[in-house]
Design a protein around this motif. Structure first.
Motif, PDB file in Angstrom:
ATOM      1  N   SER A  13      -5.507  -2.103  10.425  1.00 12.81           N
ATOM      2  CA  SER A  13      -5.532  -3.265  11.312  1.00 12.81           C
ATOM      3  C   SER A  13      -6.872  -3.978  11.213  1.00 12.81           C
ATOM      4  CB  SER A  13      -5.292  -2.829  12.758  1.00 12.81           C
ATOM      5  OG  SER A  13      -5.625  -3.881  13.648  1.00 12.81           O
ATOM      6  N   LEU A  22       1.746   4.782  12.239  1.00 16.12           N
ATOM      7  CA  LEU A  22       3.045   4.312  12.690  1.00 16.12           C
ATOM      8  C   LEU A  22       4.081   5.410  12.457  1.00 16.12           C
ATOM      9  CD1 LEU A  22       3.092   0.762  11.003  1.00 16.12           C
ATOM     10  CD2 LEU A  22       2.196   1.363  13.272  1.00 16.12           C
ATOM     11  N   VAL A  74       3.964   3.589  17.984  1.00 14.00           N
ATOM     12  CA  VAL A  74       2.523   3.473  17.741  1.00 14.00           C
ATOM     13  C   VAL A  74       1.822   4.488  18.641  1.00 14.00           C
ATOM     14  CG1 VAL A  74       0.540   1.927  17.612  1.00 14.00           C
ATOM     15  CG2 VAL A  74       2.861   0.991  17.357  1.00 14.00           C
ATOM     16  N   LEU A 104       1.447  -5.941  13.008  1.00 12.25           N
ATOM     17  CA  LEU A 104       2.563  -4.998  12.967  1.00 12.25           C
ATOM     18  C   LEU A 104       3.897  -5.705  12.708  1.00 12.25           C
ATOM     19  CD1 LEU A 104       3.694  -2.188  13.164  1.00 12.25           C
ATOM     20  CD2 LEU A 104       3.704  -2.405  15.667  1.00 12.25           C
ATOM     21  N   TYR A 107       4.214  -6.839   9.129  1.00 12.64           N
ATOM     22  CA  TYR A 107       4.380  -5.676   8.258  1.00 12.64           C
ATOM     23  C   TYR A 107       5.828  -5.172   8.293  1.00 12.64           C
ATOM     24  CZ  TYR A 107       4.144  -0.933   6.465  1.00 12.64           C
ATOM     25  OH  TYR A 107       4.398   0.214   5.751  1.00 12.64           O
TER      26      TYR A 107
END
Length: 240
Positions: A13, A22, A74, A104, A107
């Motif tokens: 991040s 994750l 998460v 996130l 992604y």
């Protein structure tokens, strides 16, 4: 019946300047040929371990009660970091919100066949994780169309953010709180009354006109009670 599987992925991040773990739960017979709704869980490891979130959703999919979905958990790294990222006064809470929406979600959309619309994404959390889920959904209503709140921490900052919402119709809220949550032992802030501010939040959400489900359960601020609610919460938000 067959159960899904959990993949562990690390995503760096930029917002938080660190690797984020994750836990990605894919349903049985997952295929890139189909599209999936996405549920993002802060306190992700707790939702899989104590909430049995993966097993519950697998069973509901098997029974034909809900659509196929991908769950992205998460986990938090420590109790201290959890507060820094989830609490409204935490020095990293804006960075964590930015991570969810700007890093996130892209992604997941790039690597999995998702619907890529707000109504195809939901956030879920318990206690402070519910708080950060609500604040994230309020800040990015076009990105997240649903939020599931299990006994959120509520203060004036949270109430102000709900009051400031411009288009309540774009965000569906599922909200439960225990009638015994009047003396909750928190890790950093001593004993707190969760019930009274949640009742204020309930009245405000109703007045603002959000699509809304609310219930006070007979119980306290623990996974014993949140876990019992998860089948209904998932069914209500992801039914066909």
């Amino acid at each position: 019946m067959n159960y899904g599987k959990i993949e562990e992925v690390n995503l760096f991040s930029e917002s938080l300047n660190e690797e984020m773990q994750l836990l990605i739960h894919l349903p049985h017979q997952y295929s890139p040929l189909y599209k999936y709704s996405v549920l993002i869980a802060s306190d992700g490891k707790d939702y899989f371990q104590y909430g049995r979130l993966g097993r519950v959703t697998d069973e509901l999919v098997h029974e034909g009660e809900i659509e196929n979905m991908i769950i992205v958990g998460v986990p938090y790294k420590s109790v201290k970091e959890r507060r820094r990222m989830y609490h409204p006064e935490g020095d990293r809470h804006l960075d964590y919100i930015r991570f969810l929406a700007h890093e996130l979600v892209p992604y997941i959309d790039q690597n999995y066949p998702t619907y890529q619309v707000g109504n195809g994404r939901a956030l879920i959390g318990d206690s402070l994780a519910a708080t950060i889920s609500l604040l994230t959904a309020l800040k990015y209503p076009n990105c997240f169309g649903k939020v599931i709140l299990h006994s959120p921490y509520v203060d004036d900052y949270v109430l102000d953010k709900v009051e400031a919402a411009k288009d309540p119709s774009s965000l569906s809220i599922y909200h439960i709180i225990g009638d015994g949550e009047t003396e909750v032992q928190t890790t950093s802030d001593g004993i707190q009354d969760f019930l009274t501010p949640n009742r204020k939040l309930n009245k405000l959400i109703k007045r603002k006109g959000f699509p809304y489900f609310y219930e006070e359960f007979n119980g306290e601020h623990t996974w014993k009670f949140w876990q019992q609610d998860i089948p209904r919460a998932i069914r209500e938000n992801f039914h066909y």
